[in-house]
Design an enzyme around this catalytic site. Structure first.
Site, PDB file in Angstrom:
ATOM      1  N   ARG A 644       0.850  -1.192   0.000  1.00  0.00           N
ATOM      2  CA  ARG A 644       0.000   0.000   0.000  1.00  0.00           C
ATOM      3  C   ARG A 644       0.883   1.239   0.000  1.00  0.00           C
ATOM      4  O   ARG A 644       1.966   1.257   0.587  1.00  0.00           O
ATOM      5  CB  ARG A 644      -0.921  -0.012   1.219  1.00  0.00           C
ATOM      6  CG  ARG A 644      -1.951  -1.126   1.191  1.00  0.00           C
ATOM      7  CD  ARG A 644      -2.857  -1.068   2.404  1.00  0.00           C
ATOM      8  NE  ARG A 644      -3.725   0.105   2.355  1.00  0.00           N
ATOM      9  CZ  ARG A 644      -4.104   0.792   3.428  1.00  0.00           C
ATOM     10  NH1 ARG A 644      -3.659   0.446   4.628  1.00  0.00           N
ATOM     11  NH2 ARG A 644      -4.907   1.816   3.313  1.00  0.00           N
ATOM     12  N   SER A 645       0.380   2.279  -0.622  1.00  0.00           N
ATOM     13  CA  SER A 645       1.199   3.475  -0.823  1.00  0.00           C
ATOM     14  C   SER A 645       1.598   4.133   0.495  1.00  0.00           C
ATOM     15  O   SER A 645       2.659   4.750   0.593  1.00  0.00           O
ATOM     16  CB  SER A 645       0.454   4.482  -1.704  1.00  0.00           C
ATOM     17  OG  SER A 645      -0.773   4.880  -1.093  1.00  0.00           O
ATOM     18  N   ARG A 649       5.572   5.010   1.114  1.00  0.00           N
ATOM     19  CA  ARG A 649       6.109   6.343   1.396  1.00  0.00           C
ATOM     20  C   ARG A 649       7.092   6.337   2.560  1.00  0.00           C
ATOM     21  O   ARG A 649       7.848   7.289   2.755  1.00  0.00           O
ATOM     22  CB  ARG A 649       4.957   7.311   1.686  1.00  0.00           C
ATOM     23  CG  ARG A 649       4.178   7.716   0.443  1.00  0.00           C
ATOM     24  CD  ARG A 649       2.936   8.513   0.818  1.00  0.00           C
ATOM     25  NE  ARG A 649       2.293   9.122  -0.342  1.00  0.00           N
ATOM     26  CZ  ARG A 649       1.461   8.499  -1.165  1.00  0.00           C
ATOM     27  NH1 ARG A 649       1.183   7.222  -0.959  1.00  0.00           N
ATOM     28  NH2 ARG A 649       0.934   9.125  -2.195  1.00  0.00           N
ATOM     29  N   ASP A 662      -0.259 -17.849  -8.227  1.00  0.00           N
ATOM     30  CA  ASP A 662      -0.764 -18.728  -9.284  1.00  0.00           C
ATOM     31  C   ASP A 662      -2.255 -19.002  -9.148  1.00  0.00           C
ATOM     32  O   ASP A 662      -2.810 -18.969  -8.037  1.00  0.00           O
ATOM     33  CB  ASP A 662      -0.028 -20.069  -9.237  1.00  0.00           C
ATOM     34  CG  ASP A 662       1.404 -19.949  -9.710  1.00  0.00           C
ATOM     35  OD1 ASP A 662       1.605 -19.811 -10.919  1.00  0.00           O
ATOM     36  OD2 ASP A 662       2.322 -19.994  -8.850  1.00  0.00           O
ATOM     37  N   THR A 670       2.942 -15.096   1.908  1.00  0.00           N
ATOM     38  CA  THR A 670       4.170 -14.745   2.628  1.00  0.00           C
ATOM     39  C   THR A 670       4.651 -13.371   2.174  1.00  0.00           C
ATOM     40  O   THR A 670       4.702 -13.077   0.968  1.00  0.00           O
ATOM     41  CB  THR A 670       5.265 -15.799   2.381  1.00  0.00           C
ATOM     42  OG1 THR A 670       4.850 -17.049   2.930  1.00  0.00           O
ATOM     43  CG2 THR A 670       6.570 -15.387   3.045  1.00  0.00           C
ATOM     44  N   GLU A 672       7.815 -10.774   2.064  1.00  0.00           N
ATOM     45  CA  GLU A 672       9.258 -10.553   2.224  1.00  0.00           C
ATOM     46  C   GLU A 672       9.436  -9.063   2.480  1.00  0.00           C
ATOM     47  O   GLU A 672       9.462  -8.260   1.540  1.00  0.00           O
ATOM     48  CB  GLU A 672      10.019 -11.001   0.979  1.00  0.00           C
ATOM     49  CG  GLU A 672       9.814 -12.470   0.626  1.00  0.00           C
ATOM     50  CD  GLU A 672       8.846 -12.649  -0.525  1.00  0.00           C
ATOM     51  OE1 GLU A 672       8.523 -11.652  -1.205  1.00  0.00           O
ATOM     52  OE2 GLU A 672       8.394 -13.786  -0.745  1.00  0.00           O
ATOM     53  N   GLN A 691      -2.034  -4.968  -0.866  1.00  0.00           N
ATOM     54  CA  GLN A 691      -3.268  -5.095  -1.627  1.00  0.00           C
ATOM     55  C   GLN A 691      -3.066  -6.135  -2.726  1.00  0.00           C
ATOM     56  O   GLN A 691      -1.980  -6.266  -3.294  1.00  0.00           O
ATOM     57  CB  GLN A 691      -3.696  -3.752  -2.210  1.00  0.00           C
ATOM     58  CG  GLN A 691      -2.650  -3.037  -3.025  1.00  0.00           C
ATOM     59  CD  GLN A 691      -3.092  -1.637  -3.415  1.00  0.00           C
ATOM     60  OE1 GLN A 691      -4.263  -1.270  -3.273  1.00  0.00           O
ATOM     61  NE2 GLN A 691      -2.165  -0.840  -3.926  1.00  0.00           N
ATOM     62  N   LYS A 711       5.969 -26.252  -2.921  1.00  0.00           N
ATOM     63  CA  LYS A 711       6.682 -26.209  -1.638  1.00  0.00           C
ATOM     64  C   LYS A 711       5.952 -25.392  -0.570  1.00  0.00           C
ATOM     65  O   LYS A 711       6.255 -25.516   0.610  1.00  0.00           O
ATOM     66  CB  LYS A 711       8.079 -25.614  -1.846  1.00  0.00           C
ATOM     67  CG  LYS A 711       8.972 -26.456  -2.749  1.00  0.00           C
ATOM     68  CD  LYS A 711      10.323 -25.793  -2.956  1.00  0.00           C
ATOM     69  CE  LYS A 711      10.217 -24.520  -3.773  1.00  0.00           C
ATOM     70  NZ  LYS A 711      11.532 -23.929  -4.093  1.00  0.00           N
TER      71      LYS A 711
END
Length: 748
Positions: A644-645, A649, A662, A670, A672, A691, A711
């Site tokens: 989200r912006s 920022r 997929d 998950t 990162e 989002q 996996k």
């Protein structure tokens, strides 16, 4: 009728069915699973570096080997052809000895190992109790109740765990000191909170949690309004003649002095009051939870508590009044199999019948007394399908008097049996507007028990009978049994979390005037999704809602549909567990060096946070997180994750390269997370951090969840990198072993 019921239970012959033996074996397998999970938690919290903790690892290894020995014996003995009655009885006794040995290992030998901290889920349940189930008369420290774990097999409540030491050792010394010193030392501890403990192996065992309400009821009992000053006098005044009851104690417990027989009766009444009040608050899950306590608790050899089967049958009687419409829908076999196992294990606890008095007489008097005590006087005649109303004098300690709908339980159970967390409930209000409301924790616990009977137990028994003698028991256990139980536990824990999220983020709504919607349409608008659209493209809000309404898109939970669904996206919230990575101190990560090793146990640490706790991510720091929502995409819809912006920022990125999802994906997403900004930022679970844009796609020949090498399928929490499972890495690893072997031969 109820007298006949208890007579059938207490006069069971000694025949043991194959089903009873299977049921006991399942309980042993589940007990071993929880024990091994507890040892795993100790390793993660205290012994991350094997090189620095060899002695401790050897000790834990000994515990595991003992448990795996019990496991193999339980499995192999069950698979023998022992259908003959005498052989079944021997097998039953053998399995019972294994269960006793496992519990002996817990109570007498586990204290050698460090005790892990209380799981955050237990803290969450403690908070749910006071938000949704009970209410205290005041906010003083005296009313505070704290849940914690201990070394014993049973639950207990105490004002001070050190009370015996203070009374026998400290107080005499203080009294001696005060005789000749001024000012005196005070030991006034009247305002201390109550401590309710649960066995450490069961700290994350949600099947056991409802029984904690029994112990909590002891602290609530003082706030209950009896007609007389206490429950014993109230019982005498209500029921009348007590001679036959005291005669029972005199006949069966000759070792008890006559002046103590009244105290025993008083204690029986208190224990039953706590059982029944807890069952009124928690529903049928209390019956099954107490069964689990009785199964693993020591035999009742001190007569201060009523026999286990007596208590279970009394709980069931009260449930039939309190939840009449629900009780009729629950399979009676679930209750019966618990009663039969407890009765078979503990049928020598007490002489059930004497010439002078029958236990059924006491049971009948208790039943009549408690029905009149707990339920409204104008509606105390039991009618099939009519739920009893609570006596108004108990309103001051009841947080929410919940009605549990049979249809809700059926739906929630079906979700758990699929391995999904229990979702919020789809409803439409008086205006026909779609909303989702939370499930009650009472519904979650009952659904979890029914799925245990209908899916978990049956699946594991089938796995046991499929076990081959030459298979490594540890590998078979991990792949076929442990995963099933862990998955079921995770789904329930996440369900309790979701229930509290709703309570926190939106105001609880009354269900009484709302229409609950399962798979049916919410309105008569045109079915947008069924229109033939030739071109692919991003889904807009009405199309996203259409998929959710039709259950083609699973999005669990959807706490605030108007807030979370935007024009072309769905906002994703941050979950509660994170993987924190340490600065490099172990060298290069090379997945081909040892394919079985997982360096992330030493390079990182998983933490679980409450939603009022936050994790700080500093500039340049990286961590893993996951979405609070569990997502299941249709086979012809893919997704793209973006931050989200508002967070962008601040320099917060939520994915590095893995932003594509997929078609057919199932699980949490998950994150990162990386801080590319100049300032440290604190992130809290529940924040809408990302989002998700959804797009139509062609339907692949094999969806994500059906691919063999997937996996990260169906995860309920994030997982660390599983790069070492890639086929290329496996081939490199095997080739390196082959080359190293050749070099060694040449040197030789």
């Amino acid at each position: 009728m109820i007298v006949q019921l208890i007579m059938r239970s207490i006069n069971m012959d000694e025949k043991i069915s194959r089903d009873t033996v299977d049921f006991l074996t399942y309980e042993i397998i589940e007990r071993i699973t929880r024990f091994i999970e507890h040892l795993k938690e100790i390793e993660l919290q205290f012994y991350i570096d094997q090189n620095q903790a060899k002695t401790q690892y050897n000790l834990i290894h000994n515990y595991k080997e003992s448990l795996l020995s019990f496991l193999k014996m339980a499995i192999l003995s069950l698979r023998k052809n022992t259908d003959h009655e005498s052989n079944l009885k021997k097998l039953f006794n053998f399995q019972n000895d294994i269960l006793k040995a496992i519990n002996n290992l817990h109570e007498n030998w586990l204290s050698i190992l460090p005790r892990p901290r209380e799981p955050i889920e237990l803290t969450r349940f403690e908070r749910v109790i006071f938000k949704q189930i009970v209410k205290l008369s005041s906010k003083t420290e005296e009313d505070e109740v704290i849940l914690s774990i201990n070394e014993n097999l049973g639950e207990e409540i105490t004002k001070n765990p050190l009370a015996p030491f203070i009374a026998k050792t400290l107080k005499p010394i203080v009294d001696d000191f005060n005789l000749s010193n001024s000012p005196p030392i005070s030991l006034d501890r009247s305002m201390e909170p109550s401590y309710i403990t649960i066995p450490r192996v069961d700290a994350s065992n949600t099947f056991r949690w409802p029984s904690l309400l029994h112990e909590m009821s002891h602290s609530l009992m003082r706030n209950s309004i009896f007609e007389k000053k206490n429950i014993l006098e109230d019982y005498y005044a209500t029921y009348g003649n007590s001679e036959n009851i005291l005669l029972f104690f005199k006949k069966n417990f000759e070792m008890i002095r006559e002046d103590n027989q009244t105290d025993i009766l008083h204690n029986w009444l208190k224990e039953c009051w706590c059982d029944l009040f807890a069952s009124i608050l928690m529903g049928p899950s209390l019956f099954f939870s107490q069964y689990l306590v009785f199964l693993n608790a020591p035999f009742n050899d001190n007569v201060s508590h009523p026999p286990a089967i007596f208590r279970l049958l009394l709980i069931k009687t009260i449930l039939a009044h309190r939840f009449a419409s629900l009780y009729e829908k629950i399979n009676p076999a679930y209750f019966t199999k618990c009663e039969e196992l407890i009765n078979t294990l503990k049928n020598d606890e007490i002489n059930w019948e004497t010439d002078d008095c029958k236990l059924t007489y006491i049971f009948s008097s208790f039943k009549n007394y408690f029905i009149n005590h707990f339920f409204s006087s104008e509606n105390n005649n039991f009618k099939a399908g009519v739920d009893e109303k609570l006596n108004s004098k108990l309103n001051e300690i009841v947080g929410k008097y919940v009605s549990i709908g049979p249809d809700v339980i059926i739906y929630l159970t079906s979700q758990l049996k699929k391995g999904l967390p229990i979702p919020s409930i789809k409803t439409k209000n008086s205006k026909g507007e779609y909303e989702e409301i939370p499930t009650y924790v009472q519904e979650i616990f009952l659904a979890s028990w029914i799925s245990r009977f209908e899916m978990l137990e049956r699946s594991i028994i089938e796995k046991i009978y499929s076990f081959k003698n030459d298979q490594p028991v540890e590998d078979y256990f991990k792949d076929n049994i442990q995963k099933l139980i862990e998955r079921h536990d995770q789904a329930i824990l996440k369900s309790i979390q979701v229930s509290e999220w709703f309570d926190f983020f939106i105001k609880q709504k009354d269900r009484s005037n709302r229409i609950i919607v399962w798979d049916s349409r919410l309105n008569n608008s045109k079915r947008v999704w069924e229109k033939k659209i030739s071109s692919n493209g991003t889904l807009v809000d009405k199309e996203i809602k259409e998929l959710i309404f039709d259950n083609k898109l699973q999005f669990i939970p959807l706490i605030n549909i108007e807030q979370q669904i935007g024009t072309t996206s769905i906002d994703i919230r941050l979950g509660t567990s994170f993987q924190l990575f340490y600065p490099d101190q172990y060298g290069i990560i090379d997945f081909t060096e040892d394919i079985e090793s997982n360096p992330f146990h030493e390079l990182s640490r998983r933490i679980n946070l409450d939603f009022i706790e936050g994790v700080t991510i500093t500039p340049g720091q990286f961590l893993l997180g996951h979405s609070m929502e569990y997502l299941k995409l249709p086979n012809n819809v893919c997704g793209n994750l973006e931050g989200r912006s508002s967070f962008a920022r601040l320099g917060i990125e939520i994915h590095m390269t893995a932003g594509f999802i997929d078609p057919g994906f199932e699980g949490v997403i998950t994150f990162e997370i990386y801080n590319a900004g100049a300032s440290a930022v604190k992130l809290y679970p529940g924040m809408r951090i990302g989002q998700l844009r959804l797009e139509r796609s062609g339907e692949p020949s094999k969806i994500y969840s059906d691919r063999h090498r997937v996996k990260y399928k169906g995860l309920l929490e994030h997982n660390v990198s599983r790069q070492n499972r890639d086929s290329e890495v496996e081939l490199i690893y095997l080739y390196k072993i082959e080359q190293n072997t050749k070099k060694s031969r040449l040197k030789t």
